[in-house]
Motif scaffolding. Structure first.
Motif, short mmCIF file in Angstrom:
data_model
loop_
_atom_site.label_atom_id
_atom_site.label_comp_id
_atom_site.label_asym_id
_atom_site.label_seq_id
_atom_site.Cartn_x
_atom_site.Cartn_y
_atom_site.Cartn_z
N LEU A 13 0.84 -1.19 0.00
CA LEU A 13 0.00 0.00 0.00
C LEU A 13 0.88 1.24 0.00
N ARG A 14 0.49 2.21 -0.81
CA ARG A 14 1.21 3.47 -0.84
C ARG A 14 0.90 4.25 0.43
N PRO A 15 1.88 4.93 0.99
CA PRO A 15 1.64 5.72 2.21
C PRO A 15 0.60 6.81 1.96
N LEU A 16 -0.11 7.16 3.00
CA LEU A 16 -1.11 8.22 2.88
C LEU A 16 -0.45 9.59 2.92
N THR A 17 -1.00 10.51 2.15
CA THR A 17 -0.49 11.88 2.08
C THR A 17 -1.44 12.81 2.83
N GLU A 18 -1.02 14.05 3.00
CA GLU A 18 -1.90 15.06 3.62
C GLU A 18 -3.19 15.21 2.81
N ARG A 19 -3.07 15.19 1.49
CA ARG A 19 -4.25 15.31 0.64
C ARG A 19 -5.21 14.14 0.87
N ASP A 20 -4.67 12.94 1.05
CA ASP A 20 -5.50 11.77 1.34
C ASP A 20 -6.27 11.99 2.65
N PHE A 21 -5.58 12.50 3.66
CA PHE A 21 -6.24 12.74 4.94
C PHE A 21 -7.30 13.84 4.83
N GLU A 22 -7.06 14.84 3.99
CA GLU A 22 -8.07 15.88 3.79
C GLU A 22 -9.34 15.29 3.19
N VAL A 23 -9.21 14.41 2.19
CA VAL A 23 -10.37 13.76 1.59
C VAL A 23 -11.07 12.90 2.64
N LEU A 24 -10.30 12.16 3.42
CA LEU A 24 -10.89 11.33 4.48
C LEU A 24 -11.63 12.20 5.49
N ARG A 25 -11.07 13.33 5.84
CA ARG A 25 -11.71 14.24 6.79
C ARG A 25 -13.04 14.77 6.24
N TYR A 26 -13.06 15.18 4.97
CA TYR A 26 -14.30 15.66 4.36
C TYR A 26 -15.36 14.56 4.32
N ASP A 28 -15.56 11.99 6.31
CA ASP A 28 -15.99 11.75 7.68
C ASP A 28 -16.98 12.81 8.14
N ALA A 29 -16.77 14.05 7.74
CA ALA A 29 -17.71 15.12 8.09
C ALA A 29 -19.08 14.84 7.48
N CYS A 30 -19.13 14.32 6.26
CA CYS A 30 -20.40 13.93 5.64
C CYS A 30 -21.06 12.83 6.44
N HIS A 31 -20.24 11.87 6.86
CA HIS A 31 -20.77 10.73 7.63
C HIS A 31 -21.36 11.23 8.96
N VAL A 68 -12.19 3.61 4.24
CA VAL A 68 -13.52 3.90 3.70
C VAL A 68 -14.08 2.62 3.09
N GLU A 69 -15.40 2.61 2.94
CA GLU A 69 -16.06 1.51 2.24
C GLU A 69 -16.87 2.12 1.11
N SER A 70 -17.17 1.32 0.10
CA SER A 70 -17.90 1.83 -1.05
C SER A 70 -19.01 0.87 -1.43
N THR A 86 -15.12 4.10 7.43
CA THR A 86 -15.26 2.94 8.31
C THR A 86 -14.94 3.39 9.73
N GLU A 87 -15.15 2.52 10.69
CA GLU A 87 -14.78 2.84 12.08
C GLU A 87 -13.28 3.12 12.17
N THR A 88 -12.49 2.34 11.46
CA THR A 88 -11.04 2.56 11.43
C THR A 88 -10.73 3.94 10.84
N GLY A 89 -11.43 4.30 9.77
CA GLY A 89 -11.23 5.60 9.15
C GLY A 89 -11.59 6.75 10.08
N ARG A 90 -12.69 6.60 10.82
CA ARG A 90 -13.09 7.64 11.77
C ARG A 90 -12.06 7.78 12.88
N ALA A 91 -11.50 6.65 13.32
CA ALA A 91 -10.45 6.71 14.35
C ALA A 91 -9.22 7.42 13.82
#
Length: 100
Positions: A13-26, A28-31, A68-70, A86-91
């Motif tokens: 797996l490629r390491p996560l970047t700041e941009r990846d975390f920004e997308v995850l944060r957005y 999560d806010a929707c969730h 995330v799940e799709s 996912t719960e892991t993503g929210r954590a």
């Protein structure tokens, strides 16, 4: 002599970047806000994506990491998906916010 086939070789797996975390944060806010199409399921466009943007690719990467799940949007064009954290993503989002 043994050889590994491409199917049995572990995927790195490629390491996560700041941009990846920004997308995850957005996402999560929707969730959390139950925003989106079905109580927190959101499309890439719901979180700022547009034709040619990185959002779909980034969400697929986050899915490979288990953050995330799709699911298919059903009745729409091939490849059209909805996502939620996912719960892991929210954590991970909580950890990321604490470090900032």
């Amino acid at each position: 002599m043994t050889t590994e086939s491409p199917q049995t070789r572990p995927t790195r797996l490629r390491p996560l970047t700041e941009r990846d975390f920004e997308v995850l944060r957005y996402l999560d806010a929707c969730h959390e806000a139950k925003y989106g199409h079905e109580n927190g399921w959101a499309t890439p466009m719901d979180i700022g994506g547009h034709d040619g943007s990185h959002h779909s690719t980034t969400l697929a990467k986050l899915e490979r990491h288990g953050l995330v799940e799709s699911k298919a949007r059903g009745g729409w064009l091939r490849g059209s998906k909805k996502y939620r954290t996912t719960e892991t993503g929210r954590a991970r989002v909580r950890e990321w916010k604490e470090r900032r």
